[in-house]
Design an enzyme around this catalytic site. Structure first.
Site, PDB file in Angstrom:
ATOM      1  N   SER A  93       6.113   4.131   7.514  1.00  0.00           N
ATOM      2  CA  SER A  93       6.109   3.628   6.144  1.00  0.00           C
ATOM      3  C   SER A  93       7.553   3.181   5.626  1.00  0.00           C
ATOM      4  O   SER A  93       8.324   4.092   5.836  1.00  0.00           O
ATOM      5  CB  SER A  93       5.609   4.795   5.110  1.00  0.00           C
ATOM      6  OG  SER A  93       5.978   4.779   3.937  1.00  0.00           O
ATOM      7  N   CYS A 203       6.709  -0.081  -5.297  1.00  0.00           N
ATOM      8  CA  CYS A 203       5.727   0.597  -4.457  1.00  0.00           C
ATOM      9  C   CYS A 203       4.675   0.181  -4.965  1.00  0.00           C
ATOM     10  O   CYS A 203       4.530  -0.053  -6.170  1.00  0.00           O
ATOM     11  CB  CYS A 203       6.016   2.000  -4.744  1.00  0.00           C
ATOM     12  SG  CYS A 203       4.583   2.904  -4.332  1.00  0.00           S
ATOM     13  N   ASN A 423      -5.272   1.370   2.090  1.00  0.00           N
ATOM     14  CA  ASN A 423      -4.271   2.412   1.973  1.00  0.00           C
ATOM     15  C   ASN A 423      -5.065   3.672   1.509  1.00  0.00           C
ATOM     16  O   ASN A 423      -5.236   3.575   0.110  1.00  0.00           O
ATOM     17  CB  ASN A 423      -3.299   1.772   0.935  1.00  0.00           C
ATOM     18  CG  ASN A 423      -2.043   2.993   0.839  1.00  0.00           C
ATOM     19  OD1 ASN A 423      -2.176   4.053   1.385  1.00  0.00           O
ATOM     20  ND2 ASN A 423      -1.077   2.615  -0.034  1.00  0.00           N
ATOM     21  N   LEU A 424      -5.013   4.646   1.811  1.00  0.00           N
ATOM     22  CA  LEU A 424      -5.565   6.018   1.513  1.00  0.00           C
ATOM     23  C   LEU A 424      -4.667   6.596   0.783  1.00  0.00           C
ATOM     24  O   LEU A 424      -4.213   7.699   1.510  1.00  0.00           O
ATOM     25  CB  LEU A 424      -6.244   6.728   2.663  1.00  0.00           C
ATOM     26  CG  LEU A 424      -7.321   6.189   3.533  1.00  0.00           C
ATOM     27  CD1 LEU A 424      -7.412   6.660   4.890  1.00  0.00           C
ATOM     28  CD2 LEU A 424      -8.551   6.290   2.744  1.00  0.00           C
ATOM     29  N   PRO A 426      -1.246   8.708  -1.067  1.00  0.00           N
ATOM     30  CA  PRO A 426      -1.312  10.150  -1.772  1.00  0.00           C
ATOM     31  C   PRO A 426      -0.841   9.978  -3.096  1.00  0.00           C
ATOM     32  O   PRO A 426      -0.574  10.718  -3.577  1.00  0.00           O
ATOM     33  CB  PRO A 426      -0.109  10.759  -0.956  1.00  0.00           C
ATOM     34  CG  PRO A 426       0.617   9.324  -0.476  1.00  0.00           C
ATOM     35  CD  PRO A 426      -0.558   8.435   0.072  1.00  0.00           C
TER      36      PRO A 426
END
EC number: 4.1.3.1
Length: 540
Positions: A93, A203, A423-424, A426
């Site tokens: 990442s 982001c 994208n799972l 957080p």
């Protein structure tokens, strides 16, 4: 062999390479001759290309079985070795690297303002660890007779393919070419690149995202493939779009973006930039300046052109309002890629007059155009990127199955073979987003839609934070009882090999090399008599 003959042979090899099933759906805008002439005399074999082939076959198998490779962002070699036992791919990442591994050693939020080699360096860090633990495991197993090896569990595949974050490419197209080369040389099997503008990159779950035009991002994808072709790599390219929640775009030059660019519909409002400059000259700042902008937005009536058309129809005295709107919306849709001039001409023909719509007036002080994205906007971009990418990924605000289904069906209606990524994140609040039962099946449900690769970007960071917080608190309260009871004993109970950290780190493997080069005798072996790890022999 003559220079020309060597070139001709190179061209033929490239033609043969590109004719393989791997490239069945890949569009290139350059020729084999273009690539051959840009290669060096010496071929440097890239192990990462073997990993790319492995990843491609892995995703093919998941597509066939309607399953998914699911993984998460790894922070370090410890996490990679544990992940390898259970997961079939590894993610690196940019967010995690920005906060924990910048080559400047300066932590930062995910703004892609860290040095260009930050994520490639993290990939190399993990790739070298993968190679080392693979060698270590081979030596340990092959030191046993074949009859004993047959009784052992299957070896761990430490060489899980790595997919890494290329952000926006860290600059122009030459930067993308160089960044791709770095990733290839340092072990990446695949990389993803997003359609945000460099310099304002955020982001995917931050506000203020600025997109580049569709063609500009296509050029980045072409640059990735060209760089990989020059260096003989089968690297996978993943095209990410941040258009679902984007509010700005750098330019109106690409007609495929016109449907989503917003403009002012009240001529009396003037231009936003002029209004803001005047307010600043009056001494307004902070909240007062924001109030001026809010008032301009209210007065200007900023909206998309098809919305302006519908409002004009509904405000008029037309007897066939529904028919007019339906006729316009039949020809001008999120996926029709209708140029603005054609949409305006159609509106003028239907209404008998021009509509005031000015996207220049709505430009913000940085010069960007107002933009209203959404799922269909992402579908449109995904379709445009598909010929140049192995996978397509839409960044989203929520883990919304209905939205994921809309995106998947929209892309696959136009490009049935297209692989998708998800994208799972957080950044989502999973406990409020869905029930535990739905959480458990979410990956498999997405897989059936075609999302063959899924990942939690920052799970490495969060697991690290959680166990560190938990242990530090317990250690401060209970001393060594906390370590023995909450770390070491659970390691033993679960069979986590890192409890014997000397062996995990390769001490026995290195001792073996030392004995090999000294003829089998050494007094300085790290794992010789007196090593404290002997205390664990009866336990693990």
């Amino acid at each position: 062999m003559s220079e020309q003959q060597r070139f001709n042979n190179e061209v033929e090899e490239i033609k043969k390479w590109w004719s393989s099933p791997r490239w069945k759906h890949t569009k290139r805008v350059y020729s084999p001759e273009d690539i051959a002439s840009r290669r060096g005399t010496i071929k440097v074999p890239q192990a990462s290309s073997q990993q790319a082939d492995k990843l491609f076959k892995l995703l093919q198998e998941h597509e066939k079985n309607h399953t998914a490779s699911f993984t998460y962002g790894a922070l370090d070699p410890v996490q990679v070795t544990q992940m390898a036992k259970y997961l079939d791919s590894i993610y690196v990442s940019g967010w995690q690297s920005s906060s924990t591994a910048s080559t400047s050693n300066e932590p930062s939020p995910d703004l892609a303002d860290y040095p260009m080699d930050t994520v490639p360096n993290k990939v190399e860090h993990l790739w070298f660890a993968q190679l080392f633990h693979d060698r270590k495991q081979n030596e340990e197993r092959l030191s046993l007779p074949e009859s004993e090896r047959s009784k052992l569990p299957a070896p761990v595949d430490y060489l899980r393919p790595i997919i890494a974050d290329a952000d926006t490419g860290h600059g122009g197209l030459t930067a993308v070419v160089k960044l791709t080369k770095m990733f290839i040389e340092r072990g990446a099997a695949g990389i993803h690149i997003e359609d945000q503008a460099p310099g304002t990159k955020k982001c995917g779950h931050m506000a203020g995202k600025v997109l580049v035009p569709i063609q500009e991002h296509i050029n980045r994808l072409i640059a990735i493939r060209a760089s990989a072709d020059i260096f003989g790599s089968d690297l996978l390219a993943i095209a990410r779009t941040d258009s679902e929640a984007a509010t700005l775009i750098t330019s109106s030059i690409d007609y495929r973006d016109h449907y989503f660019i917003a403009g002012a519909t009240n001529k009396d409002a003037g231009h936003l930039v002029d209004v803001m400059v005047a307010a600043e000259l009056e001494g307004k700042q902070g909240a007062a300046l924001q109030a001026v902008e809010d008032e301009w937005n209210r007065k200007a009536g900023v909206k998309l052109f098809h919305e302006a058309f519908a409002d004009e129809v509904n405000a008029g005295s037309y007897s066939n309002k529904a028919e007019l709107i339906a006729e316009f919306n039949k020809k001008v849709t999120p996926l029709s890629n209708t140029p603005a001039l054609e949409a305006r001409a159609l509106a003028a023909r239907l209404l008998g007059k021009d509509i005031y719509f000015n996207w220049e007036a709505a430009r913000v002080r940085e010069g960007y155009y107002r933009y209203q994205g959404g799922t269909q906007c992402a579908v449109n971009r995904g379709i445009a990127y598909a010929p140049y990418a192995d996978l397509i990924w839409m960044e989203s605000k929520l883990p919304d199955y209905a939205q994921a289904k809309e995106f998947a069906e929209g892309v696959k209606n136009a490009v049935p073979h297209q692989w998708l990524a998800y994208n799972l994140s957080p950044s989502f609040n999973w406990t409020t987003a869905m029930s535990p039962e739905d959480q458990e099946t979410y990956i498999s449900r997405l897989a059936k839609l075609g999302y063959v690769w899924q990942f939690i970007t920052l799970a490495g960071l969060h697991t690290n934070a959680l166990i560190s917080d938990k242990f530090a608190k317990a250690y401060s309260e209970r001393g060594m009882k906390a370590y023995g009871g909450e770390i070491q004993q659970p390691e033993i109970d679960q069979g986590c090999e890192v409890v014997k950290h000397q062996k995990w780190s390769g001490a026995e493997y290195i001792d073996g090399i030392l004995r090999m080069v000294t003829g089998g005798i050494t007094s300085t072996a790290a794992m010789g008599a007196g090593v404290t790890e002997d205390q664990f022999k009866s336990k693990l």
